[in-house]
Design an enzyme around this catalytic site. Structure first.
Site, PDB file in Angstrom:
ATOM      1  N   TYR A 147     -11.552 -11.505  -9.722  1.00 19.43           N
ATOM      2  CA  TYR A 147     -11.162 -10.751  -8.530  1.00 19.43           C
ATOM      3  C   TYR A 147      -9.808 -10.082  -8.711  1.00 19.43           C
ATOM      4  CZ  TYR A 147      -8.992  -9.594  -4.180  1.00 19.43           C
ATOM      5  OH  TYR A 147      -8.312  -8.908  -3.213  1.00 19.43           O
TER       6      TYR A 147
ATOM      7  N   ASP B 281     -14.032 -10.890  -3.543  1.00 25.04           N
ATOM      8  CA  ASP B 281     -13.514 -12.166  -3.042  1.00 25.04           C
ATOM      9  C   ASP B 281     -14.395 -12.637  -1.902  1.00 25.04           C
ATOM     10  OD1 ASP B 281     -12.856 -10.479  -0.982  1.00 25.04           O
ATOM     11  OD2 ASP B 281     -10.730 -11.033  -0.909  1.00 25.04           O
TER      12      ASP B 281
ATOM     13  N   ARG C  38       0.811  -1.210   0.000  1.00 27.04           N
ATOM     14  CA  ARG C  38       0.000   0.000   0.000  1.00 27.04           C
ATOM     15  C   ARG C  38       0.852   1.270   0.000  1.00 27.04           C
ATOM     16  NH1 ARG C  38      -4.615  -1.773   4.457  1.00 27.04           N
ATOM     17  NH2 ARG C  38      -5.920  -2.943   2.996  1.00 27.04           N
TER      18      ARG C  38
ATOM     19  N   GLU D 186      -1.588  -9.435  -4.611  1.00 23.90           N
ATOM     20  CA  GLU D 186      -2.908 -10.044  -4.752  1.00 23.90           C
ATOM     21  C   GLU D 186      -2.814 -11.543  -5.039  1.00 23.90           C
ATOM     22  OE1 GLU D 186      -5.748  -8.923  -3.987  1.00 23.90           O
ATOM     23  OE2 GLU D 186      -5.111  -6.874  -3.587  1.00 23.90           O
TER      24      GLU D 186
END
Length: 497
Positions: free
Chosen positions: A138, A156, A43, A55
């Site tokens: 996703y 998800d 992040r 991810e």
């Protein structure tokens, strides 16, 4: 007011309430996220490659587990090009312990796609991202929304749980139409220009507050309009059909301790190039024969288990004798659970046998080139490695041993012969083995495949290596074998017998 007018008015009121609930959800969730979000390494930037890596790693894996793997991975492979160009063995080694290793292979395959088709830049295009290997709805939504702030839903299990509870959706989330419904709803909730933060906020709420078994409703930023909480059924949602439990399978594994030039090392083998745990390294293991009355392999008579294991090793070209049960271990896949009964085995001298013509030729070539040590050096094998078992499907592999050789071997084994001649040394180093007759073994069973678990064929021999603890850094192991090897070397270094 007519009945129809009353119904229309009620519908309008319900729509207004629904819209207010959506606006409240999006507004309060974003406000909460900006004040409470975790400081996670992916992040700290908007690099789409790093977001993509995170991810993929986070699929079915906890955040706390992923963080050190993510940091090591991007240090080792800082760009798409570096991942695309790396040897697969390096990628698997860096992934070692995370499980679901097809994720790593698909990730590298997709990195090669990005390098070749998009100049090494992760594409900002829905169809292009969906076209990358291993990227589903996703992951595509997460990359596009988080990295590029595009208003794409990223739905998800966490997100479906939150939406099921907040909007009191009782549809089965294991079914495709329910996912489509959730994706449409999630897309409607994204505030304009806030896709990146909103989707992360939705994931964060599911991970920290709206947890599967004990949702923390009091600190939840959207509890006031949560329909499941108001109805008192938050713990019963979401509705999800239970998956079929994984099939149990008992296996016999060999921890083979070397002798002579292999002293202090153990034997490992490489799995087939496709299928389950492709190209990873492991202790040799095979399915256990069924015990009487359907009992598990753990309850097999010791003699029967050891005979079966010895036969399996010989059929795979491994000369070793089981010496006793060491420990049990378990490895769980989505569809199967291996229970490994691990036996300590001792490397044996290969008995001297007449060689078939192909075997003599291969042995002569190996002897003329310094046998296994020179072969290992020429192939760049790790320190302590030996040549892999010859692949029977390859051009250089020997044909089946002559019938006389098998008979001689049976007689030698029955007599407990153990002296290795120069010829048998050559056989061992070159990976040449005789066909082993079924009646040599107590259980009377027939030939076994080298990989009799649905992941390869009898022709897929797999390379073998003798390794010590330091050599483990050169090979990628599934977690269960990593733990077993570390336990063994810990035991040896601690002086245990």
């Amino acid at each position: 007011m007519t009945t129809n007018e009353q119904q229309d008015e009620q519908q309008d009121e319900q729509q207004d309430e629904q819209q207010e609930a959506k606006s409240y959800f999006s507004r309060n969730l974003l406000e909460w996220y900006h004040g409470q979000k975790r400081d996670l390494p992916w992040r700290r930037h908007r690099n789409p490659y790093y977001i993509w890596i995170s991810e993929i790693m986070l699929q079915q894996t906890r955040v706390d587990t992923v963080i050190p793997y993510f940091n090591r991975f991007i240090e080792r492979f800082p760009t798409v090009e570096s991942l695309a160009d790396a040897p697969e063995e390096d990628v698997l080694k860096c992934w070692e312990g995370l499980g679901y290793y097809s994720r790593a292979r698909n990730l590298q395959h997709a990195a090669k796609q990005v390098k070749e088709e998009y100049g090494g830049q992760v594409p900002n295009d829905r169809d292009a991202v969906f076209g990358l290997k291993g990227v589903g709805p996703y992951t595509a939504g997460a990359i596009l929304s988080i990295a590029f702030n595009r208003p794409e839903p990223a739905v998800d299990g966490n997100v479906m749980r939150v939406l099921s509870r907040y909007f009191l959706i009782e549809d089965d989330i294991a079914k495709g139409p329910t996912r489509v419904k959730m994706e449409r709803l999630a897309a409607e909730l994204i505030p304009e220009g806030e896709a990146s933060h909103f989707n992360q906020a939705l994931m964060e709420l599911g991970a920290l507050i709206c947890t599967p078994k004990s949702p923390r409703c009091l600190p939840c930023p959207v509890m006031e309009h949560c329909s499941a909480r108001l109805a008192g059924c938050e713990t019963s949602l979401p509705v999800k059909t239970k998956a079929k439990p994984p099939r149990p399978e008992e296996r016999l594994a060999a921890l083979i301790e070397g002798r002579g030039g292999h002293a202090g090392r153990v034997l490992i083998r490489q799995r087939p190039s496709s299928g389950l745990l492709a190209r990873m390294w492991e202790l040799p293991h095979w399915p256990a024969p069924p015990a009487e009355g359907g009992a598990s392999a753990a309850l097999l008579p010791e003699t029967a288990a050891q005979d079966r294991l010895r036969r399996s090793m010989l059929q795979a070209g491994i000369f070793a004798r089981p010496e006793g049960h060491w420990m049990a271990a378990e490895h769980t896949f989505s569809h199967i659970v291996w229970t490994l009964q691990v036996y300590r085995c001792r490397e044996e001298e290969a008995p001297a046998l007449p060689l078939a013509a192909e075997g003599r030729a291969l042995y002569a070539a190996a002897a003329g080139n310094g046998a296994a040590s020179a072969d290992a050096a020429a192939t760049g094998a790790a320190p302590g490695a030996t040549a892999g078992l010859a692949d029977p499907g390859s051009a250089s592999a020997p044909g089946p041993a002559e019938p006389a050789a098998a008979a001689d071997y049976a007689a030698a084994s029955a007599a407990g012969a153990g002296d290795r001649s120069a010829t048998s040394q050559g056989m061992y180093n070159a990976g040449l083995t005789a066909s082993v007759p079924a009646d040599l073994f107590a259980d009377g069973s027939g030939p076994v495949e080298r990989f009799a678990d649905g992941s390869g064929t009898a022709e897929d021999a797999g390379a073998v290596r003798w390794i010590n603890r330091s050599d483990m850094a050169n090979y990628a192991f599934p977690n269960v074998f990593l733990k077993l090897l570390n336990a063994y070397f810990d035991e040896q270094e601690g002086g245990a017998v």
